[in-house]
Design a protein around this motif. Structure first.
Motif, PDB file in Angstrom:
ATOM      1  N   ILE A 126      -4.691  -6.232   9.308  1.00 15.34           N
ATOM      2  CA  ILE A 126      -4.385  -5.285  10.101  1.00 15.34           C
ATOM      3  C   ILE A 126      -2.702  -4.817  10.153  1.00 15.34           C
ATOM      4  N   GLU A 127      -2.640  -3.413  10.009  1.00 10.05           N
ATOM      5  CA  GLU A 127      -1.411  -2.939  10.155  1.00 10.05           C
ATOM      6  C   GLU A 127      -0.676  -3.163  11.289  1.00 10.05           C
ATOM      7  N   LYS A 128       0.263  -4.111  11.448  1.00  6.38           N
ATOM      8  CA  LYS A 128       1.159  -4.488  12.673  1.00  6.38           C
ATOM      9  C   LYS A 128       2.452  -3.500  12.459  1.00  6.38           C
ATOM     10  N   SER A 129       3.093  -3.564  11.176  1.00  5.19           N
ATOM     11  CA  SER A 129       4.067  -2.512  10.821  1.00  5.19           C
ATOM     12  C   SER A 129       3.660  -1.084  11.259  1.00  5.19           C
ATOM     13  N   THR A 130       4.850  -0.437  11.454  1.00  6.40           N
ATOM     14  CA  THR A 130       4.902   0.789  11.650  1.00  6.40           C
ATOM     15  C   THR A 130       4.495   1.706  10.382  1.00  6.40           C
ATOM     16  N   LEU A 131       3.503   2.272   9.889  1.00  3.03           N
ATOM     17  CA  LEU A 131       3.364   2.957   9.012  1.00  3.03           C
ATOM     18  C   LEU A 131       3.345   4.270   8.889  1.00  3.03           C
ATOM     19  N   PRO A 132       3.560   5.283   7.821  1.00  2.00           N
ATOM     20  CA  PRO A 132       3.171   6.538   7.787  1.00  2.00           C
ATOM     21  C   PRO A 132       1.683   6.740   8.036  1.00  2.00           C
ATOM     22  N   VAL A 133       1.377   7.716   8.516  1.00  7.37           N
ATOM     23  CA  VAL A 133      -0.157   8.072   8.722  1.00  7.37           C
ATOM     24  C   VAL A 133      -0.601   8.273   7.377  1.00  7.37           C
ATOM     25  N   LYS A 134      -1.756   7.514   7.151  1.00  9.21           N
ATOM     26  CA  LYS A 134      -2.539   7.791   5.858  1.00  9.21           C
ATOM     27  C   LYS A 134      -2.235   6.504   4.942  1.00  9.21           C
ATOM     28  N   THR A 135      -1.633   5.774   5.453  1.00  4.56           N
ATOM     29  CA  THR A 135      -1.170   4.375   4.759  1.00  4.56           C
ATOM     30  C   THR A 135      -2.096   3.463   4.544  1.00  4.56           C
ATOM     31  N   ALA A 136      -3.393   3.548   5.488  1.00  4.14           N
ATOM     32  CA  ALA A 136      -4.489   2.757   5.298  1.00  4.14           C
ATOM     33  C   ALA A 136      -5.303   2.978   4.092  1.00  4.14           C
ATOM     34  N   ARG A 137      -5.130   4.362   3.967  1.00  4.87           N
ATOM     35  CA  ARG A 137      -6.023   4.709   2.841  1.00  4.87           C
ATOM     36  C   ARG A 137      -5.526   4.024   1.518  1.00  4.87           C
ATOM     37  N   THR A 138      -4.125   4.190   1.320  1.00  2.00           N
ATOM     38  CA  THR A 138      -3.494   3.462   0.198  1.00  2.00           C
ATOM     39  C   THR A 138      -3.623   2.064   0.167  1.00  2.00           C
ATOM     40  N   MET A 139      -3.835   1.321   1.583  1.00  2.00           N
ATOM     41  CA  MET A 139      -3.975  -0.073   1.391  1.00  2.00           C
ATOM     42  C   MET A 139      -5.350  -0.432   0.903  1.00  2.00           C
ATOM     43  N   GLU A 140      -6.223   0.362   1.596  1.00  2.00           N
ATOM     44  CA  GLU A 140      -7.742   0.294   1.106  1.00  2.00           C
ATOM     45  C   GLU A 140      -8.126   0.343  -0.390  1.00  2.00           C
ATOM     46  N   GLN A 141      -7.301   1.403  -0.998  1.00  2.00           N
ATOM     47  CA  GLN A 141      -7.080   1.460  -2.444  1.00  2.00           C
ATOM     48  C   GLN A 141      -6.850   0.179  -3.182  1.00  2.00           C
ATOM     49  N   ILE A 142      -5.745  -0.295  -2.775  1.00  2.00           N
ATOM     50  CA  ILE A 142      -5.095  -1.233  -3.296  1.00  2.00           C
ATOM     51  C   ILE A 142      -6.181  -2.685  -3.443  1.00  2.00           C
ATOM     52  N   LEU A 143      -6.346  -2.859  -1.908  1.00  2.00           N
ATOM     53  CA  LEU A 143      -7.309  -4.224  -1.707  1.00  2.00           C
ATOM     54  C   LEU A 143      -8.484  -4.187  -2.349  1.00  2.00           C
ATOM     55  N   ASN A 144      -9.252  -3.175  -2.217  1.00  2.00           N
ATOM     56  CA  ASN A 144     -10.617  -2.811  -2.653  1.00  2.00           C
ATOM     57  C   ASN A 144     -10.682  -2.536  -4.328  1.00  2.00           C
ATOM     58  N   ALA A 145      -9.416  -2.619  -4.837  1.00  6.50           N
ATOM     59  CA  ALA A 145      -9.384  -2.186  -6.420  1.00  6.50           C
ATOM     60  C   ALA A 145     -10.487  -2.972  -7.284  1.00  6.50           C
ATOM     61  N   ASN A 146     -10.659  -4.238  -7.113  1.00  9.30           N
ATOM     62  CA  ASN A 146     -11.351  -4.878  -7.951  1.00  9.30           C
ATOM     63  C   ASN A 146     -12.561  -5.429  -7.535  1.00  9.30           C
ATOM     64  N   GLY A 147     -13.014  -5.126  -6.253  1.00 11.67           N
ATOM     65  CA  GLY A 147     -14.271  -5.264  -5.737  1.00 11.67           C
ATOM     66  C   GLY A 147     -14.606  -6.632  -5.644  1.00 11.67           C
ATOM     67  N   LYS A 148     -13.783  -7.596  -5.608  1.00 12.66           N
ATOM     68  CA  LYS A 148     -13.911  -8.986  -5.485  1.00 12.66           C
ATOM     69  C   LYS A 148     -14.330  -9.503  -4.270  1.00 12.66           C
ATOM     70  N   VAL A 149     -13.728  -8.964  -3.160  1.00  9.92           N
ATOM     71  CA  VAL A 149     -14.320  -9.396  -1.777  1.00  9.92           C
ATOM     72  C   VAL A 149     -13.964  -7.968  -1.038  1.00  9.92           C
ATOM     73  N   ARG A 150     -14.669  -8.055   0.118  1.00 15.85           N
ATOM     74  CA  ARG A 150     -14.416  -6.729   0.947  1.00 15.85           C
ATOM     75  C   ARG A 150     -13.251  -6.891   1.974  1.00 15.85           C
ATOM     76  N   PHE A 151     -12.288  -5.709   2.140  1.00 11.18           N
ATOM     77  CA  PHE A 151     -11.329  -5.940   2.986  1.00 11.18           C
ATOM     78  C   PHE A 151     -11.514  -4.566   3.945  1.00 11.18           C
ATOM     79  N   GLU A 152     -11.506  -4.967   5.427  1.00 16.93           N
ATOM     80  CA  GLU A 152     -11.393  -3.756   6.218  1.00 16.93           C
ATOM     81  C   GLU A 152      -9.872  -3.462   6.672  1.00 16.93           C
ATOM     82  N   VAL A 153      -9.266  -2.381   6.722  1.00 18.12           N
ATOM     83  CA  VAL A 153      -8.071  -2.268   7.091  1.00 18.12           C
ATOM     84  C   VAL A 153      -8.063  -1.607   8.492  1.00 18.12           C
TER      85      VAL A 153
END
Ligand code: NAD
Ligand code: UDX
Length: 455
Positions: A126-153
């Motif tokens: 969960i993004e609790k910090s204040t972030l630029p719009v579209k940051t969630a996309r970057t986070m998804e890309q990093i978090l789901n980079a190796n497909g090990k486990v699934r993350f929902e942002v």
């Protein structure tokens, strides 16, 4: 035995109070708050919490050790939890591309990589910090980079204001939960809604797509700051026309379309959010080629700088155009009352400018002196005093920087007696009873109202 396990990375002004309230209201959840700053964590575990916030001590005391835990073991908290709030700082970038405007997302990205490394089961991040719009996309890309486990942002921006954080968290105007509109995204959204539904009425829990949630937070702060800059710009005009900004604000605010709150003229807005988030909005607008939009929001910041500069100019001008070696007492250093936080406090700007003019400063604040010492470290000519009476002794002027309620109740006759004459009072918050101070003998300079002088 706990029905949900929640971690929060970042134990600051947002992470600490937010998680304390979630733990208080949801005793069946385990809530772990972690931070890389070990001293901060130690303070959260102690009787001297790292931040001052009315009501916070009590909430922490009730939940800590029961279902609220503070720890430095970030990996363990990530591994153990199904839901991870991230509330690390997102300051303005100070280097390279976008310096001075864009958000510095290095802390956020580090956390995303750490979550990825430490996780062996699916998580909601969960993004609790204040972030630029579209940051969630970057986070998804990093978090789901190796497909090990699934993350929902999920974007769940925090709207609390310092000084009223606990009330704001217990009775929020709204809670906003933004997610992807995929089946997994919608499921994660519901999980997060369920947390707040433990104490927030459902109709106050808004859901949206993830980009709207991210942008709403930036826009809300920009709108709030814009009201302050609007009334501050009018305060300058009032001083030229003998209008009274408080009377104007009352007249404007009674229009139900406008509303009465956030129309207090001041020496300028401070705090860690408004400037940073507007700079961010400006930067994003520019990056999409929306120059006019960028300039519009930038002007809110321009007026804020103007207001701080104007306040100092008035002080110098009224004190016979020189303040060299004159002692000036700054009453308050926090960016607003009821907090120890001094980030972007207008008092920092005012203090620096007065020191450049070679004044001697006496800074007093009931909660923010430790931070004031850090902000003014290395500068000569500043005393830091707990006692406002001591700060004012021998001063040519008192300048009210923070609207601490206790300043209203001081013995102003006693303060006047102890000061150099003529004694000046510059009220950067329109906090005090100006007519009374004038009767005592002060030359009084409110904001956006006629000055009350004896010469
Ligand atoms: P803060 O600086 O008080 O706290 C951030 C914490 O994150 C610090 O304790 C820091 O040590 C920790 N941290 C940084 N990197 C870390 C890492 N890699 N791992 C673990 N911990 C790490 O900041 P804050 O005021 O709590 O603000 C946090 C976010 O919330 C910002 O994005 C801010 O814009 C937003 N926000 C703040 C407020 C407010 O009133 N302060 C209100 C709403 C939203
Ligand atoms: C702000 C937002 O209000 C909050 O919703 C968001 O989550 C974080 O940013 P905060 O910065 O903690 O909260 O305090 P706020 O009450 O908004 O005050 C910000 C600054 O504006 C302070 O310096 C305050 O003194 C100043 N202010 C506020 C005015 O000068 N006039 C006003 O009428 C209101």
């Amino acid at each position: 035995m706990f029905s949900k396990k929640i971690a929060c990375i970042g134990a600051g002004y947002v992470g600490g109070p937010t998680m304390a309230v979630i733990a208080l209201k949801c005793p069946e959840y385990k809530v772990q708050v972690v931070d890389i700053n070990a001293d901060r964590i130690k303070a959260w575990q102690s009787d001297r919490l790292p931040i001052y916030e009315p009501g916070l001590d009590e909430v922490v005391r009730k939940a800590r050790g029961r279902n609220l835990f503070f720890s430095s073991d970030i990996d363990a908290a990530i591994r153990e939890s199904d839901i991870i709030f991230v509330s690390v700082n997102t300051p303005t970038k100070t280097f390279g591309e976008g310096a001075g405007r864009a958000a510095d997302l290095q802390y956020w990205e580090k956390v995303a990589r750490q979550i990825l490394r430490a996780s062996d089961s699916p998580k909601i991040v969960i993004e609790k910090s204040t972030l630029p719009v579209k940051t969630a996309r970057t986070m998804e890309q990093i978090l789901n980079a190796n497909g090990k486990v699934r993350f929902e942002v999920i974007s769940n921006p925090e709207f609390l204001a310092e000084g009223t954080a606990i009330t704001d968290l217990l009775h929020p105007d709204r809670v906003l939960v933004g997610s992807r509109e995929t089946p997994e995204g919608l499921r994660a959204r519901e999980e997060v809604v369920d947390i707040y539904a433990n104490w927030v009425p459902r109709e106050r829990i808004l859901t949206s797509n993830v980009w709207s949630a991210e942008l709403s937070k930036l826009a809300a702060n920009a709108f709030l700051a814009q009201r302050i800059s609007s009334i501050n710009s009018i305060s300058a005009l009032c001083e030229k026309t003998d209008a009274d900004v408080s009377e104007v604000a009352t007249a404007i605010g009674m229009d139900s379309r406008i509303g009465a709150r956030f129309l207090n003229a001041s020496v300028g807005f401070g705090g860690s959010c408004f400037k940073k988030d507007i700079l961010n909005l400006v930067y994003i607008s520019e990056s999409y080629g929306l120059e006019e939009v960028a300039r519009y929001w930038e002007s809110v910041l321009d007026i804020n700088e103007y207001q701080k500069a104007r306040f100092v100019r008035t002080m110098i001008h009224e004190m016979f155009n020189t303040i060299v070696a004159k002692r000036i007492a700054l009453f308050g250093f926090a960016f607003k009352a009821d907090t120890s936080d001094t980030r972007e406090s207008p008092a920092i700007h005012v203090a620096r400018k007065l020191l450049e003019e070679r004044a001697q400063l006496a800074v007093t604040d009931p909660k923010a002196l430790a931070n004031a010492r850090v902000d003014l470290a290395g500068l000569e000519g500043v005393d830091f005093l707990e006692d406002p009476y001591e700060a004012a002794r021998g001063a040519h002027a008192v300048a009210v920087m923070t609207e601490w309620e206790m300043y209203r109740g001081l013995d102003w006759e006693k303060i006047y007696e102890s000061m150099e004459k003529p004694a000046f009072l510059f009220d950067g918050r329109n906090l005090l009873d100006h007519a009374r101070l004038h009767r005592i003998g002060f030359n009084v300079y409110p904001l956006g109202k006629p000055a009350l002088k004896h010469f």
